[in-house]
Scaffold this motif. Structure first.
Motif, PDB file in Angstrom:
ATOM      1  N   GLY A 167       0.791  -1.221   0.000  1.00  0.00           N
ATOM      2  CA  GLY A 167       0.000   0.000   0.000  1.00  0.00           C
ATOM      3  C   GLY A 167       0.821   1.267   0.000  1.00  0.00           C
ATOM      4  N   THR A 168       2.136   1.135  -0.216  1.00  0.00           N
ATOM      5  CA  THR A 168       3.014   2.310  -0.240  1.00  0.00           C
ATOM      6  C   THR A 168       4.009   2.205  -1.400  1.00  0.00           C
ATOM      7  OG1 THR A 168       4.830   1.437   1.151  1.00  0.00           O
ATOM      8  CG2 THR A 168       2.910   2.353   2.294  1.00  0.00           C
ATOM      9  N   PHE A 169       4.565   3.348  -1.762  1.00  0.00           N
ATOM     10  CA  PHE A 169       5.733   3.367  -2.640  1.00  0.00           C
ATOM     11  C   PHE A 169       6.817   4.158  -1.922  1.00  0.00           C
ATOM     12  CE2 PHE A 169       3.432   7.213  -3.848  1.00  0.00           C
ATOM     13  CZ  PHE A 169       4.431   8.161  -3.960  1.00  0.00           C
ATOM     14  N   PHE A 183       8.296   0.322  -5.744  1.00  0.00           N
ATOM     15  CA  PHE A 183       6.835   0.233  -5.746  1.00  0.00           C
ATOM     16  C   PHE A 183       6.425  -1.213  -5.989  1.00  0.00           C
ATOM     17  CE2 PHE A 183       8.532   1.515  -9.861  1.00  0.00           C
ATOM     18  CZ  PHE A 183       8.003   0.579 -10.729  1.00  0.00           C
ATOM     19  N   TRP A 184       5.172  -1.505  -5.679  1.00  0.00           N
ATOM     20  CA  TRP A 184       4.631  -2.849  -5.907  1.00  0.00           C
ATOM     21  C   TRP A 184       4.175  -2.960  -7.354  1.00  0.00           C
ATOM     22  CZ3 TRP A 184       5.155  -6.462  -2.116  1.00  0.00           C
ATOM     23  CH2 TRP A 184       5.509  -5.978  -0.853  1.00  0.00           C
ATOM     24  N   ARG A 185       4.534  -4.041  -7.993  1.00  0.00           N
ATOM     25  CA  ARG A 185       4.174  -4.241  -9.403  1.00  0.00           C
ATOM     26  C   ARG A 185       2.658  -4.184  -9.584  1.00  0.00           C
ATOM     27  NH1 ARG A 185       2.899  -8.697 -12.716  1.00  0.00           N
ATOM     28  NH2 ARG A 185       3.595  -8.465 -14.894  1.00  0.00           N
ATOM     29  N   SER A 186       1.910  -4.766  -8.652  1.00  0.00           N
ATOM     30  CA  SER A 186       0.452  -4.781  -8.760  1.00  0.00           C
ATOM     31  C   SER A 186      -0.120  -3.363  -8.725  1.00  0.00           C
ATOM     32  CB  SER A 186      -0.158  -5.625  -7.643  1.00  0.00           C
ATOM     33  OG  SER A 186       0.228  -5.147  -6.366  1.00  0.00           O
ATOM     34  N   ASP A 187       0.483  -2.477  -7.934  1.00  0.00           N
ATOM     35  CA  ASP A 187       0.022  -1.087  -7.893  1.00  0.00           C
ATOM     36  C   ASP A 187       0.312  -0.384  -9.214  1.00  0.00           C
ATOM     37  OD1 ASP A 187      -0.929  -1.259  -5.288  1.00  0.00           O
ATOM     38  OD2 ASP A 187       0.963  -0.591  -4.396  1.00  0.00           O
ATOM     39  N   ALA A 188       1.487  -0.659  -9.785  1.00  0.00           N
ATOM     40  CA  ALA A 188       1.831  -0.058 -11.072  1.00  0.00           C
ATOM     41  C   ALA A 188       0.821  -0.464 -12.148  1.00  0.00           C
ATOM     42  CB  ALA A 188       3.241  -0.471 -11.487  1.00  0.00           C
ATOM     43  N   GLY A 191      -4.719   6.053  -3.668  1.00  0.00           N
ATOM     44  CA  GLY A 191      -4.579   5.823  -2.234  1.00  0.00           C
ATOM     45  C   GLY A 191      -3.290   5.172  -1.780  1.00  0.00           C
ATOM     46  N   VAL A 192      -2.332   4.960  -2.707  1.00  0.00           N
ATOM     47  CA  VAL A 192      -1.030   4.421  -2.309  1.00  0.00           C
ATOM     48  C   VAL A 192      -0.259   5.540  -1.609  1.00  0.00           C
ATOM     49  CG1 VAL A 192       1.105   3.349  -3.117  1.00  0.00           C
ATOM     50  CG2 VAL A 192      -1.055   2.840  -4.272  1.00  0.00           C
ATOM     51  N   LYS A 193       0.345   5.245  -0.482  1.00  0.00           N
ATOM     52  CA  LYS A 193       1.018   6.254   0.327  1.00  0.00           C
ATOM     53  C   LYS A 193       2.504   6.345  -0.021  1.00  0.00           C
ATOM     54  CE  LYS A 193      -2.738   6.960   2.712  1.00  0.00           C
ATOM     55  NZ  LYS A 193      -3.533   8.197   2.500  1.00  0.00           N
ATOM     56  N   LYS A 194       3.034   7.567   0.083  1.00  0.00           N
ATOM     57  CA  LYS A 194       4.453   7.799  -0.138  1.00  0.00           C
ATOM     58  C   LYS A 194       5.215   7.682   1.177  1.00  0.00           C
ATOM     59  CE  LYS A 194       7.731  11.418  -1.538  1.00  0.00           C
ATOM     60  NZ  LYS A 194       7.884  12.821  -1.971  1.00  0.00           N
TER      61      LYS A 194
END
Length: 269
Positions: free
Chosen positions: A115-117, A185-190, A218-221
């Motif tokens: 849930g974050t990058f 980052f997560w590949r799924s989020d990308a 909604g992905v958090k930094k």
């Protein structure tokens, strides 16, 4: 204890095999290896392929070479192709002119949270030191060398990570600050945001627009300061000819709260 996630190291490159050689040699020294290395090659000549083939024999992990014809600066396309071809859960992205600390991969793995990058930093090597390292093909760097800039980006103090993680450069325009030469980052989020926006051609700021869409879903930094240390080899700046149009696209994504780009990674999956 290290987290049980699979990790790809994504390295973008274009026609600088000597720098890529240094970058890959620093990966060989890692305390924790990635599960795969992805080379996103925006149309380099045969010399770059020779370097990659050399390292395929030295590593005991897959090195996948993604190449496209040189039709100008099309970094977003080749990054998408490489991410689409990844088998790993988590993507650590650097440029092919980056030398990494031996704990670089380990730090990114230990810092990863769903849930974050992650934005991380890099130090700058002077023109003089860069030329010396390239000519001698040496990837070990003394951080106290006067030719290493940005000192507080090249020291590693893991117990201080929480001080910066959620409080450093997250307000106003700084929220969108990111370095494609050291990010994760997560590949799924990308995939959810359709990867990098291929409407971007030429230099910058494709990385900022990409993470703007991650933020919009909604992905958090999180900021990894004093860890995942990286050193940037000096080179002349890229052409800024397309920057005005690319900046317009970036600002449009923020203003319209876009979560998806029209031309992206989905065509390669």
């Amino acid at each position: 204890m290290q987290k049980q996630i699979t990790v790809a190291l994504l390295i973008s490159t274009y026609n600088w095999p000597e720098a890529l050689d240094l970058s890959l040699s620093s990966v060989l020294l890692q305390s924790k290896m990635p599960d795969e290395i992805l080379i996103a090659d925006d149309g380099s000549t045969e010399e770059t392929k020779i370097i990659i083939e050399k390292y395929k024999k030295l590593f005991n992990i897959p090195i996948l070479h993604f190449w496209q014809e040189d039709l100008g600066f099309r970094k977003t396309l080749i990054l998408n192709k490489a991410i689409a071809g990844a088998k790993s859960d988590y993507i650590i992205e650097i440029d092919g002119d980056i030398i990494i600390h031996r704990k670089f991969i380990e730090d990114h793995i230990n810092f990863a949270i769903p849930g974050t990058f992650v934005r991380a930093s890099r130090g700058y090597l002077s023109k003089k030191l860069s030329a010396k390292l390239v000519s001698k093909q040496v990837s070990k760097i003394n951080i106290f060398n006067k030719n290493v800039d940005n000192f507080f980006s090249v020291i590693r103090i893991p117990f201080l990570w929480p001080l910066f993680e959620k409080k450093y450069k997250i307000k106003g325009d700084e929220l969108y600050e990111i370095h494609g030469c050291n990010m994760a980052f997560w590949r799924s989020d990308a995939i959810k945001v359709n990867g990098y926006n291929e409407s971007f051609t030429g230099w910058g700021p494709e990385d900022k627009e990409f993470i703007a869409r991650l933020l919009n879903i909604g992905v958090k930094k999180r900021f990894l300061k004093l860890g995942a240390v990286a050193f940037h080899i000096y080179h002349k700046e890229n052409s800024r000819a397309s920057l005005a149009e690319n900046q317009r696209l970036f600002k449009e994504t923020i203003a319209l709260k876009k979560v998806y780009c029209e031309y992206g990674i989905n065509q390669y999956l």
